[in-house]
Design an enzyme around this catalytic site. Structure first.
Site, PDB file in Angstrom:
ATOM      1  N   ASN A 135       0.672  -1.283   0.028  1.00 38.10           N
ATOM      2  CA  ASN A 135       0.004  -0.175   0.031  1.00 38.10           C
ATOM      3  C   ASN A 135       1.000   1.220  -0.058  1.00 38.10           C
ATOM      4  OD1 ASN A 135      -1.789   1.857   0.508  1.00 38.10           O
ATOM      5  ND2 ASN A 135      -2.854   1.114   2.113  1.00 38.10           N
ATOM      6  N   ASP A 141      -7.408   4.239  -0.353  1.00 34.48           N
ATOM      7  CA  ASP A 141      -7.968   2.850   0.325  1.00 34.48           C
ATOM      8  C   ASP A 141      -9.389   2.856  -0.067  1.00 34.48           C
ATOM      9  OD1 ASP A 141      -5.168   2.167   0.775  1.00 34.48           O
ATOM     10  OD2 ASP A 141      -5.562   2.284   2.891  1.00 34.48           O
ATOM     11  N   GLY A 161      -6.159  -2.766   0.408  1.00 36.78           N
ATOM     12  CA  GLY A 161      -5.287  -1.263   0.359  1.00 36.78           C
ATOM     13  C   GLY A 161      -4.282  -1.292  -0.698  1.00 36.78           C
ATOM     14  N   ASP A 163      -1.732  -1.108  -3.821  1.00 40.45           N
ATOM     15  CA  ASP A 163      -2.103  -0.288  -5.113  1.00 40.45           C
ATOM     16  C   ASP A 163      -0.788  -0.431  -5.929  1.00 40.45           C
ATOM     17  OD1 ASP A 163      -0.396   1.542  -3.850  1.00 40.45           O
ATOM     18  OD2 ASP A 163      -1.984   2.530  -2.848  1.00 40.45           O
ATOM     19  N   ASP A 333      -7.540 -14.581 -18.833  1.00 37.36           N
ATOM     20  CA  ASP A 333      -7.886 -15.510 -17.797  1.00 37.36           C
ATOM     21  C   ASP A 333      -9.208 -16.387 -18.702  1.00 37.36           C
ATOM     22  OD1 ASP A 333      -8.742 -15.943 -14.936  1.00 37.36           O
ATOM     23  OD2 ASP A 333     -10.858 -15.183 -15.705  1.00 37.36           O
ATOM     24  N   GLU A 362      -4.888 -19.105 -19.947  1.00 38.39           N
ATOM     25  CA  GLU A 362      -5.116 -19.874 -18.874  1.00 38.39           C
ATOM     26  C   GLU A 362      -5.930 -21.099 -19.376  1.00 38.39           C
ATOM     27  OE1 GLU A 362      -7.168 -19.798 -14.447  1.00 38.39           O
ATOM     28  OE2 GLU A 362      -8.233 -18.818 -15.908  1.00 38.39           O
TER      29      GLU A 362
END
Length: 616
Positions: A135, A141, A161, A163, A333, A362
């Site tokens: 974070n 957040d 939180g 980033d 994905d 994937e």
């Protein structure tokens, strides 16, 4: 009565004539000139926009068609950009007597598509989850006005939180470790409330805006800045994308563009999660439909890539992020869950525009023939996927079993690895297969323990065999966990990445002796691998496990590497004569893992489950 009818008609006409055009959004937000594919789809969204007329007077741009979808609030513009130059073009929307002009930017590209170099087997990818890594900006957040305003590190399935700024602040950690590419789980906006107040989309797989970084991770500009900073340190960035589904709070699911935009709107069918029907020559229609047309979960509507407007939108989105941010690869994905032909169209488009770029799909089936059939130019498939890299779930599966077994003379232990690599003839390009020992969807390799013995054997294989390797964040400092309670337990926060952490394991001082030992062992191996042509270009020879010892050899231009794994829980001995075809007249080798010199003129003693990587 006639007067009332006439009056109502005049009122309706007045409303139509004076209707105001409110265009809330146009995707893509801007575009680039000089693309090989000159066609551009613009999706305009706004109240009643469907019925608008459109004019564009800009050199090199013409309107090929306007597509009016079922919803009154969408209008698709198909433009031909052949010959267009950078600048700002005016798009004039007319509805009755009301006119609205939108200024739309056309930009020059920073480089030709051929110059973009994707990841390959010379790289080692390090996968991390932005929310769980570090974070760097606590101010983002919680973003007021978003559906989920919770950030609670005590809850494993809520946002914590982390980033993009947190990642940027720790780039030196990656270079010290020795990885060359970073794969972040999705960074795009996931603006939906947490289910039951406890289960959020911190993972990023329920997209609500394809052109916006989630503000709790940062901004589009911060994303580009991070990618630039990675490039400055010699690291690539792989972006995680999802074409199979979006999030249920995406505007498409609230105001559905057309009746065929989604498969089974309203969660009408749940996927079976069984991928075999896609390639099964005997698959039933019902099995196929349940696989590719069912929703992944109730919060992820299944996109219909057979709809040409849907797949065009998605293809353009991937191109936009490549051009805008400069990503070096894409991880797609749930690849086989989407329509096979549409995904091949996407891959062929990227391959034409960016011939040296790379995408990994994937492909979660544990028999090697399955992912092999998905690889570009596979002889096993009647449909070329153009997908250069597939994920090696077969290796992952066999390793997961082998790590807890004694290696016998036939099937168990390290025999499982031999017996899966021997099918590499199925792959069009084995070096472009991504191997891994764990990821964010599996138990961590260490499970709930800390014993690094089997982990070292796994990493030795992963980093020396003919594959493109991928690591999972934190394992180098012995992070562990299993999914038996919650996925969050395999996605824990990296210690030291958050302001209130009591220990900082990004630094040696914060790590235990065992954690530093594993970090140093991994780092030594990773740095040795960088630029090592024996590993990235060499031929591969594997030997059937003999007396519990498994050996893989790599050879290139007179240089050799022997990866030696003792699969026994007891001391053992490598019979050097058995490997004479590789060793030949060499008398000594250096063990990469320790730096020690090893005598090759006599049998080599091995301690229980010992790992050696000999270079000579």
């Amino acid at each position: 009565m006639k007067k009332i009818t006439l009056l109502l008609s005049l009122c309706l006409l007045t409303l139509t004539v004076n209707a105001k055009i409110k265009i809330k959004k146009i995707d893509p937000t801007y575009w680039y000139v000089g693309m090989k594919d000159a066609s551009l789809q613009l999706m305009a969204y706004g109240e009643g926009i469907k019925n608008a007329d459109v004019k564009i007077n800009y050199p090199g741009v013409r309107i090929d068609s306007l597509v009016r979808l079922d919803s009154p609030n969408y209008l698709l513009l198909y433009l031909n950009m052949d010959g267009a130059k950078a600048g700002v073009m005016n798009i004039e929307f007319t509805l009755g007597k009301q006119k609205t002009t939108v200024k739309y930017s056309l930009l020059n590209r920073t480089m030709a598509g051929e110059k973009r170099k994707g990841f390959d087997n010379t790289d080692v990818l390090y996968m991390l989850m932005p929310d769980r890594f570090a974070n760097g900006n606590p101010k983002n957040d919680i973003i007021k006005g978003m559906h989920d305003e919770r950030c609670d590190r005590n809850e494993p399935s809520l946002r914590h939180g982390g980033d993009l700024e947190g990642i940027r602040q720790h780039l030196d950690y990656f270079t010290e470790l020795g990885v060359t590419a970073l794969w972040f789980t999705p960074v795009l906006e996931n603006d939906r409330p947490a289910d039951d107040g406890k289960y959020s989309t911190y993972h990023g797989y329920a997209t609500t805006d394809y052109y916006r970084v989630d503000p709790r991770f940062g901004t589009n500009e911060e994303y580009k800045s991070l990618v630039d900073a990675c490039h400055a340190k010699g690291m690539k960035v792989v972006m995680d994308m999802i074409f199979n589904h979006c999030g249920d709070y995406h505007i498409w699911n609230k105001d559905v563009p057309s009746k065929d935009w989604f498969n089974h709107p309203g969660y009408g069918l749940q996927t079976s999660y069984k991928l075999t029907p896609v390639l099964d020559p005997y698959a039933s229609k019902v099995d196929m439909a349940e696989t590719v047309d069912g929703w992944f979960v109730s919060s992820m509507p299944d996109l219909n890539q057979r709809n040409p407007h849907v797949i065009k939108y998605l293809i353009q989105n991937s191109v936009w992020w490549i051009e805008t941010v400069g990503i070096d690869g894409i991880r797609m994905d749930t690849y086989p869950y989407a329509n096979r032909k549409a995904m091949a169209q996407w891959m062929k488009t990227l391959d034409t525009e960016y011939p040296n770029f790379n995408t990994v799909g994937e492909t979660w089936v544990t028999e090697p023939a399955y992912p092999a059939a998905w690889q570009k130019d596979s002889k096993l498939s009647d449909c070329n996927s153009y997908l250069k890299t597939v994920m090696d779930f077969a290796f992952f599966d066999r390793l997961s079993m082998a790590k807890n077994e004694e290696t016998d003379d036939w099937w168990k232990g390290l025999n499982r690895i031999y017996n899966v690599l021997c099918y590499d003839y199925l792959y069009a390009n084995p070096s472009a297969v991504m191997a891994f020992v764990e990821n964010h969807d599996t138990d961590r390799f260490l499970a709930n323990g800390k014993d690094s013995t089997a982990l070292k054997q796994a990493y030795a294989l992963l980093l020396t065999m003919n594959r493109t390797p991928q690591l999972y964040y934190g394992t180098e400092i012995l992070m562990n966990g299993t999914k038996e309670v919650t996925d969050g337990n395999v996605r824990k926060d990296f210690p030291g990445g958050f302001p209130d952490d009591k220990v900082n394991k990004f630094n040696r001082e914060g790590r235990t002796a065992a954690e530093n030992a594993m970090f140093d062992w991994t780092s030594r191996l990773l740095h040795w691998r960088q630029g090592n042509e024996v590993i990235t270009h060499g031929t591969q020879t594997q030997f059937i496990p003999y007396h519990g010892i498994y050996v893989i050899a790599r050879q290139y231009k007179g240089k050799n590497v022997l990866t030696i794994l003792n699969g026994k829980q007891t001391d053992n001995r490598l019979e050097v004569a058995r490997y004479a075809e590789i060793i030949e007249q060499h008398t000594t080798a250096t063990d990469v893992t320790t730096g020690k010199t090893i005598d090759l003129t006599k049998d080599i003693p091995l301690t229980q489950r010992q790992t050696m990587i000999l270079s000579f």
